[in-house]
Design a protein around this motif. Structure first.
Motif, PDB file in Angstrom:
ATOM      1  N   MET A  80       0.269  -1.341   0.098  1.00 18.36           N
ATOM      2  CA  MET A  80       0.137  -0.326   0.114  1.00 18.36           C
ATOM      3  C   MET A  80       0.914   1.599  -0.577  1.00 18.36           C
ATOM      4  N   ASP A  81       0.262   1.976  -0.909  1.00 20.36           N
ATOM      5  CA  ASP A  81       0.990   3.860  -0.783  1.00 20.36           C
ATOM      6  C   ASP A  81       1.007   4.401   0.458  1.00 20.36           C
ATOM      7  N   GLN A  82       2.094   4.977   0.691  1.00 22.67           N
ATOM      8  CA  GLN A  82       2.072   5.807   1.575  1.00 22.67           C
ATOM      9  C   GLN A  82       2.401   7.240   1.549  1.00 22.67           C
ATOM     10  N   VAL A  83       1.774   8.807   2.492  1.00 22.83           N
ATOM     11  CA  VAL A  83       1.972   9.730   1.987  1.00 22.83           C
ATOM     12  C   VAL A  83       2.738   9.474   3.896  1.00 22.83           C
ATOM     13  N   ILE A  84       3.812  10.600   3.844  1.00 20.03           N
ATOM     14  CA  ILE A  84       4.610  10.750   4.785  1.00 20.03           C
ATOM     15  C   ILE A  84       4.962  12.200   5.677  1.00 20.03           C
ATOM     16  N   ILE A  85       4.701  12.552   6.476  1.00 19.76           N
ATOM     17  CA  ILE A  85       4.655  14.035   7.621  1.00 19.76           C
ATOM     18  C   ILE A  85       5.463  13.705   8.495  1.00 19.76           C
ATOM     19  N   LYS A  86       6.146  14.052   8.237  1.00 20.45           N
ATOM     20  CA  LYS A  86       7.695  14.205   9.615  1.00 20.45           C
ATOM     21  C   LYS A  86       7.872  14.989   9.499  1.00 20.45           C
ATOM     22  N   ASP A  87       7.455  14.847  11.484  1.00 17.17           N
ATOM     23  CA  ASP A  87       8.829  15.478  12.466  1.00 17.17           C
ATOM     24  C   ASP A  87       7.466  17.669  12.919  1.00 17.17           C
ATOM     25  N   LEU A  88       6.400  16.737  12.224  1.00 16.33           N
ATOM     26  CA  LEU A  88       5.924  18.448  12.372  1.00 16.33           C
ATOM     27  C   LEU A  88       5.976  18.739  13.490  1.00 16.33           C
ATOM     28  N   LEU A  89       6.713  20.241  14.573  1.00 18.74           N
ATOM     29  CA  LEU A  89       5.971  20.322  15.322  1.00 18.74           C
ATOM     30  C   LEU A  89       5.352  21.408  15.434  1.00 18.74           C
ATOM     31  N   VAL A  90       4.705  21.285  16.751  1.00 15.33           N
ATOM     32  CA  VAL A  90       3.404  22.650  17.177  1.00 15.33           C
ATOM     33  C   VAL A  90       3.915  22.540  18.144  1.00 15.33           C
ATOM     34  N   ARG A  91       3.351  23.550  18.785  1.00 23.87           N
ATOM     35  CA  ARG A  91       3.636  24.240  20.599  1.00 23.87           C
ATOM     36  C   ARG A  91       1.840  23.858  20.444  1.00 23.87           C
ATOM     37  N   GLY A  92       1.474  23.737  21.849  1.00 24.70           N
ATOM     38  CA  GLY A  92       0.311  23.237  22.488  1.00 24.70           C
ATOM     39  C   GLY A  92       0.721  22.464  23.873  1.00 24.70           C
ATOM     40  N   ILE A  93      -1.468  23.371  24.732  1.00 20.49           N
ATOM     41  CA  ILE A  93      -1.043  22.457  25.983  1.00 20.49           C
ATOM     42  C   ILE A  93      -1.298  20.910  26.033  1.00 20.49           C
ATOM     43  N   ILE A  94      -0.404  20.459  26.404  1.00 20.47           N
ATOM     44  CA  ILE A  94      -0.743  18.532  27.184  1.00 20.47           C
ATOM     45  C   ILE A  94      -0.042  18.613  28.285  1.00 20.47           C
ATOM     46  N   GLY A  95      -0.723  17.437  29.054  1.00 19.91           N
ATOM     47  CA  GLY A  95      -0.227  16.810  30.133  1.00 19.91           C
ATOM     48  C   GLY A  95      -1.279  17.099  31.274  1.00 19.91           C
ATOM     49  N   ILE A  96      -0.709  16.412  32.379  1.00 21.75           N
ATOM     50  CA  ILE A  96      -1.798  16.197  33.265  1.00 21.75           C
ATOM     51  C   ILE A  96      -1.258  16.677  34.700  1.00 21.75           C
ATOM     52  N   ASN A  97      -0.372  17.131  34.386  1.00 23.71           N
ATOM     53  CA  ASN A  97       0.383  18.671  35.559  1.00 23.71           C
ATOM     54  C   ASN A  97      -0.201  19.770  35.626  1.00 23.71           C
ATOM     55  N   ASP A  98      -0.313  20.240  36.537  1.00 21.63           N
ATOM     56  CA  ASP A  98      -1.115  21.365  37.151  1.00 21.63           C
ATOM     57  C   ASP A  98       0.456  23.111  35.956  1.00 21.63           C
ATOM     58  N   TRP A  99       1.556  22.405  36.025  1.00 20.48           N
ATOM     59  CA  TRP A  99       2.398  23.265  35.206  1.00 20.48           C
ATOM     60  C   TRP A  99       2.626  22.939  33.396  1.00 20.48           C
ATOM     61  N   GLU A 100       2.341  21.567  33.597  1.00 21.57           N
ATOM     62  CA  GLU A 100       1.940  21.924  31.871  1.00 21.57           C
ATOM     63  C   GLU A 100       0.704  22.466  31.077  1.00 21.57           C
ATOM     64  N   ARG A 101       0.156  22.435  31.890  1.00 27.64           N
ATOM     65  CA  ARG A 101      -1.439  23.008  31.644  1.00 27.64           C
ATOM     66  C   ARG A 101      -1.390  25.227  31.423  1.00 27.64           C
ATOM     67  N   GLU A 102      -0.427  25.555  31.940  1.00 32.58           N
ATOM     68  CA  GLU A 102      -0.026  27.269  32.067  1.00 32.58           C
ATOM     69  C   GLU A 102       0.326  27.503  30.813  1.00 32.58           C
ATOM     70  N   LYS A 103       1.467  26.943  30.137  1.00 32.29           N
ATOM     71  CA  LYS A 103       1.820  27.241  28.784  1.00 32.29           C
ATOM     72  C   LYS A 103       2.198  26.863  27.884  1.00 32.29           C
ATOM     73  N   PRO A 104       1.744  26.538  26.709  1.00 31.17           N
ATOM     74  CA  PRO A 104       2.204  25.461  25.809  1.00 31.17           C
ATOM     75  C   PRO A 104       3.605  25.056  25.214  1.00 31.17           C
ATOM     76  N   GLN A 105       3.599  24.159  24.984  1.00 29.82           N
ATOM     77  CA  GLN A 105       4.916  22.946  25.127  1.00 29.82           C
ATOM     78  C   GLN A 105       4.881  22.920  23.256  1.00 29.82           C
ATOM     79  N   ASP A 106       6.017  22.332  23.829  1.00 25.34           N
ATOM     80  CA  ASP A 106       6.600  21.612  21.683  1.00 25.34           C
ATOM     81  C   ASP A 106       6.068  20.045  21.633  1.00 25.34           C
ATOM     82  N   ILE A 107       5.439  19.851  20.649  1.00 22.29           N
ATOM     83  CA  ILE A 107       4.515  18.516  20.551  1.00 22.29           C
ATOM     84  C   ILE A 107       5.273  18.455  18.894  1.00 22.29           C
TER      85      ILE A 107
END
Length: 119
Positions: A1-28
């Motif tokens: 099967m053929d593949q389309v690849i998106i590699k290493d898309l670096l974005v910033r967003g709020i993610i995580g379960i800790n309070d400090w992770e919810r305060e500001k965007p981090q690299d994803i």
């Protein structure tokens, strides 16, 4: 099967379960492999028979920047669903990582695989 690849898309967003992770965007870091039949696109040299990786990358970026998910698992599932909504996508593999989230590790994350008609 053929593949389309998106590699290493670096974005910033709020993610995580800790309070400090919810305060500001981090690299994803996002990697996407889309499985589709690209035969017609290759034979006809016509993008209308392919998967538009720019559209999918923008949708994945928007989701990561706005969803404010608690887990990378949830974000990966979100992105997989977005990909499967695109015409022609048969299956998708999505890896979502948080760079430098764990000391001495370059990144941590998850990889999910989803197919049409299967959760």
């Amino acid at each position: 099967m053929d593949q389309v690849i998106i590699k290493d898309l670096l974005v910033r967003g709020i993610i995580g379960i800790n309070d400090w992770e919810r305060e500001k965007p981090q690299d994803i870091l996002i990697n996407i492999v889309i499985f589709a039949d690209l035969t017609a696109a290759g034979e006809l040299d016509d993008i209308s028979h392919s998967i538009n990786y720019r559209t999918i990358a923008k949708k994945a970026q928007t989701q990561a920047e706005t969803a404010e998910r608690l887990t990378v698992e949830a974000l990966a599932a979100d992105i997989a669903k977005i990909c499967l909504e695109e015409p022609g996508v048969i299956k998708v593999r999505v890896k979502v990582e948080k760079p430098n989230a764990v000391r001495f590790a370059r990144s941590v994350g998850v990889e999910v695989e989803r197919s049409q008609g299967k959760p």
